[in-house]
Design a protein around this motif. Sequence first.
Motif, PDB file in Angstrom:
ATOM      1  N   THR A  19       0.940  -1.195   0.062  1.00 38.35           N
ATOM      2  CA  THR A  19       0.163   0.083  -0.104  1.00 38.35           C
ATOM      3  C   THR A  19       1.002   1.243  -0.076  1.00 38.35           C
ATOM      4  O   THR A  19       2.257   1.228   0.486  1.00 38.35           O
ATOM      5  CB  THR A  19      -0.909   0.144   1.294  1.00 38.35           C
ATOM      6  N   ARG A  20       0.141   2.058  -0.489  1.00 37.70           N
ATOM      7  CA  ARG A  20       1.024   3.570  -0.399  1.00 37.70           C
ATOM      8  C   ARG A  20       0.803   4.241   0.663  1.00 37.70           C
ATOM      9  O   ARG A  20       1.678   5.360   1.114  1.00 37.70           O
ATOM     10  CB  ARG A  20       0.590   4.261  -1.883  1.00 37.70           C
ATOM     11  N   ARG A  21      -0.211   4.275   1.431  1.00 39.08           N
ATOM     12  CA  ARG A  21      -0.675   5.137   2.412  1.00 39.08           C
ATOM     13  C   ARG A  21      -0.459   4.428   3.841  1.00 39.08           C
ATOM     14  O   ARG A  21      -0.982   3.274   4.021  1.00 39.08           O
ATOM     15  CB  ARG A  21      -1.914   5.428   2.413  1.00 39.08           C
ATOM     16  N   SER A  24      -3.805   2.948   5.164  1.00 36.22           N
ATOM     17  CA  SER A  24      -4.065   1.566   4.520  1.00 36.22           C
ATOM     18  C   SER A  24      -3.382   0.642   5.052  1.00 36.22           C
ATOM     19  O   SER A  24      -3.786  -0.635   5.500  1.00 36.22           O
ATOM     20  CB  SER A  24      -3.849   1.689   2.978  1.00 36.22           C
ATOM     21  N   SER A  75       4.504  15.155   8.673  1.00 30.25           N
ATOM     22  CA  SER A  75       3.831  14.279   7.596  1.00 30.25           C
ATOM     23  C   SER A  75       5.151  13.382   6.941  1.00 30.25           C
ATOM     24  O   SER A  75       6.025  13.539   6.947  1.00 30.25           O
ATOM     25  CB  SER A  75       2.931  14.932   6.691  1.00 30.25           C
ATOM     26  N   ASP A  76       4.596  12.344   6.245  1.00 29.39           N
ATOM     27  CA  ASP A  76       5.489  11.577   5.348  1.00 29.39           C
ATOM     28  C   ASP A  76       6.260  12.325   4.337  1.00 29.39           C
ATOM     29  O   ASP A  76       7.098  11.813   3.488  1.00 29.39           O
ATOM     30  CB  ASP A  76       4.984  10.436   4.906  1.00 29.39           C
TER      31      ASP A  76
END
Length: 106
Positions: A19-21, A24, A75-76
Amino acid sequence: MTAALGWLATAAFSASYFTRRPASLRWIQAAAACLWIVYGLQIRALPVVAANLIVALAAVGTSLRKAPALLGAQSDNGVGAGGSPRRGVTGQSRNDDSHGRYADQS
């Protein structure tokens, strides 16, 4: 049937890493942990149940936790909660270079 559930849990947990997030990833891992809990109950393995209960609770808990925006949460994407770039110990702005390492900017 029991073996199939174990393989399904393995596949779900492994899929979470694609997953990218981050959110998720945590929700998929929570679902996979629930599958592992059912599997552990079926084979009467308390350590499997206990370990995955901890994983499921941690995944759900961190997914529901609200980031403290006023405390400068980052944040990322390398930008702090206030929209400013991340700062190193020296106060200099930092960026990732092409190898995932941090490189100082002037």
